[in-house]
Enzyme design. Structure first.
Site, short mmCIF file in Angstrom:
data_model
loop_
_atom_site.label_atom_id
_atom_site.label_comp_id
_atom_site.label_asym_id
_atom_site.label_seq_id
_atom_site.Cartn_x
_atom_site.Cartn_y
_atom_site.Cartn_z
N THR A 161 0.87 -1.18 0.00
CA THR A 161 0.00 0.00 0.00
C THR A 161 0.90 1.23 0.00
O THR A 161 1.03 1.90 1.02
CB THR A 161 -0.93 0.02 1.24
OG1 THR A 161 -0.12 -0.14 2.42
CG2 THR A 161 -1.96 -1.09 1.18
N PHE B 109 3.27 -6.89 12.19
CA PHE B 109 4.17 -5.95 12.85
C PHE B 109 5.63 -6.28 12.61
O PHE B 109 6.51 -5.88 13.37
CB PHE B 109 3.89 -5.91 14.35
CG PHE B 109 2.45 -5.61 14.68
CD1 PHE B 109 1.98 -4.30 14.58
CD2 PHE B 109 1.56 -6.61 15.05
CE1 PHE B 109 0.65 -4.01 14.86
CE2 PHE B 109 0.23 -6.32 15.34
CZ PHE B 109 -0.23 -5.02 15.24
N ARG C 91 9.47 -6.49 11.41
CA ARG C 91 10.51 -5.54 11.01
C ARG C 91 11.38 -6.19 9.96
O ARG C 91 11.72 -7.38 10.11
CB ARG C 91 11.42 -5.19 12.21
CG ARG C 91 10.75 -4.50 13.34
CD ARG C 91 11.57 -4.69 14.62
NE ARG C 91 11.64 -6.10 15.01
CZ ARG C 91 12.48 -6.62 15.90
NH1 ARG C 91 13.36 -5.84 16.49
NH2 ARG C 91 12.46 -7.90 16.19
N GLU C 92 11.74 -5.45 8.92
CA GLU C 92 12.68 -6.00 7.95
C GLU C 92 13.97 -6.31 8.69
O GLU C 92 14.37 -5.61 9.61
CB GLU C 92 12.93 -5.00 6.83
CG GLU C 92 11.74 -4.91 5.89
CD GLU C 92 11.92 -3.87 4.80
OE1 GLU C 92 13.06 -3.57 4.42
OE2 GLU C 92 10.89 -3.37 4.32
N CYS D 178 7.98 1.70 5.28
CA CYS D 178 6.82 1.70 6.18
C CYS D 178 6.63 2.99 6.97
O CYS D 178 5.68 3.72 6.72
CB CYS D 178 6.92 0.51 7.13
SG CYS D 178 6.98 -1.05 6.24
N LYS E 112 18.40 0.58 6.92
CA LYS E 112 18.84 0.07 8.22
C LYS E 112 19.65 -1.20 7.95
O LYS E 112 19.58 -1.76 6.85
CB LYS E 112 17.65 -0.21 9.13
CG LYS E 112 16.77 -1.34 8.65
CD LYS E 112 15.78 -1.67 9.74
CE LYS E 112 14.99 -2.90 9.39
NZ LYS E 112 14.02 -3.23 10.40
#
Ligand code: UGA
Length: 436
Positions: A85, A147, A149-150, A262, A325
């Site tokens: 999205t 929820f 996290r990469e 995100c 990151k």
């Protein structure tokens, strides 16, 4: 349990592989033929620790398959929607075209009693609109936000902090929640909190969680600005704040700020939706959160410029990091790459290195210099900027080793991840973000 996962990006590919690893029979569906071919061959189309192993094991077991055909979803009891999205072009709202296309494509293959479980991050109200679209199919919609996290996606999917399922308060909704409970039976048995809510709350939880995390990061970055003006040290400040268990130290890492696919787009979409609901004032502070965040990139650039005496044109600058990151090859809205681009825009001879994200960075910003080798990047550099806190820079690079390669011992620590005393003791001019 037989299930389909529609959309095989960071979220869907990991979800599909993780569900297969706990014994489900999974078909991942995506319109991108190349991506599906790679996944079918057991290759992760992006860098994500543990995913290649999980894919290989799933495919070998016969419980994990991928396809470009929506028809392959037929016969599954649960269908997870995991499409992207993104932010719409020219605005702040979320672009829901992939969600709409996935639902429209899925409808012909749904049977009465199937559960459609939305995982994508959507503006509150989206699920209720989808319920009426699904009405004729006899399938039930629930919202089950993700929820993960990469970089920690496999870990977060298999051992989540909590599971949230939004459903309508009727018999079909209750049956659908029971099905989702079965999907995650293992995690629930291990003690993972399982929260059942209405659809709107489940959608809001996700947006609110990311808004809170972004706010926490911008809060400490605002404190970094105060620390810079007053001679205080934001790292020590964050440590001291973090010991208060009501505050906590996590997400109080000051530096060049948040990026990725995100947090930046989610806080904007959250604000856009609040405005549509006539409650823009309630989240007006998120604009400030965004502004503070973007200001930190300017700060990192000006630290480099000032350290070089205002003259950056033609100077060689080693940029350590490109990914938004560590443990990721994702460069979407990467503050690291943005700092590199800005320095290049000032005429610097920028050389970027990153353990995982070089290829992605190259195709987005071919004007920058690149090398896979950290030491090659450092060679003859007039200044060094650390913008992604990979272990290769944070832990493994010593000031002595770097000092033997560079031309000028100037280092800007955009992530406050280095031992400033050690670098200074080795003769470096060290500049942190909000640090003395
Ligand atoms: C974020 C959320 O953390 C996940 O819970 C959520 O599921 C995900 O978005 C999503 O919506 O899909 P992610 O984008 O993978 O996950 O990245 P984070 O680990 O949260 O980091 C976001 C950014 O904040 C990075 O650029 C990171 O460097 C930065 N950050 C993080 C800081 O600048 N300081 C910190 O203290 C922590």
């Amino acid at each position: 349990m037989r299930m389909s996962v529609i959309g095989c990006g960071y979220l869907g590919a990991v979800h599909a592989a993780a569900m297969a690893s706990i014994g489900h029979d999974v078909i991942g569906i995506d319109v991108d033929e190349q991506k599906v071919a790679a996944l079918e061959a057991g290759t992760a189309p992006f860098f994500e620790p543990q995913l290649p192993e999980l894919l290989a094991a799933g495919i070998k077991s016969g419980r994990l398959r991928f396809s470009t055909e929506m028809a392959d979803a037929e016969g599954c009891e649960v269908h997870f929607l995991a499409v992207g999205t993104p932010q719409i072009a020219g605005g702040h709202a979320a672009d829901l075209r992939y969600v709409d296309a996935a639902v429209a494509g899925l409808i012909p293959y749904l049977r009465a009693g199937d559960v459609v479980a939305g995982k994508s991050t959507v503006p509150v109200g989206t699920a209720t609109a989808l319920v009426s679209q699904l009405a004729d199919s006899g399938a039930t919609l629930v919202w089950n936000p993700e929820f993960l996290r990469e970089g920690w996606a496999v870990h977060d999917t298999l051992t989540p902090d909590r599971l949230v399922v939004g459903a309508e308060a009727d018999g079909a909704g209750e049956r659908a929640v029971a099905v989702i409970r079965e999907v995650y039976a293992e995690a629930i048995a291990a003690g993972t909190p399982f929260l059942v809510t209405d659809l709107a709350t489940a959608e809001l939880v996700k947006g609110a969680a990311n808004a809170f995390l972004a706010t926490k990061i911008s809060f400490i970055n605002a404190m970094a600005e105060l620390a810079e003006a007053s001679g205080a040290d934001v790292t020590l400040l964050a440590d001291a704040l973090g010991y208060d268990t009501r505050i906590g130290r996590r997400y109080l890492g000051a530096g060049i700020g948040f990026g990725g696919g995100c947090l930046p787009k989610d806080i904007r979409a959250f604000t856009a939706r609040a405005e549509e609901l006539g409650r823009g004032d309630a989240v007006g502070f998120l604009r400030e959160v965004d502004t503070i965040n973007l200001r930190r990139r300017d700060r990192a650039v000006s630290l480099v410029v000032d350290a070089l005496g205002g003259l950056v044109f033609g100077r060689r600058i080693a940029v350590l990091g490109a990914a938004f990151k560590p443990f990721s090859d994702d460069i979407r809205d990467s503050p690291a790459l943005d700092v590199a681009v800005r320095l290049r825009g000032l005429g610097a001879d920028v050389i970027v290195t990153d353990p995982a994200a070089i290829e992605n960075a190259k195709s987005a910003h071919p004007q920058l210099g690149y090398t896979q080798s950290r030491d090659e990047a450092l060679r003859e550099a007039d200044a060094v900027v650390v913008v992604t806190e990979w272990d290769e820079y944070r832990r493994d690079l010593t000031p002595e080793h770097a000092g033997g390669l560079v031309r000028g011992r100037i280092i800007v620590d955009g992530r406050n991840c280095l031992d400033s005393d050690a670098w200074r003791a080795a003769g470096w001019q060290y500049h942190g973000m909000g640090r003395r």
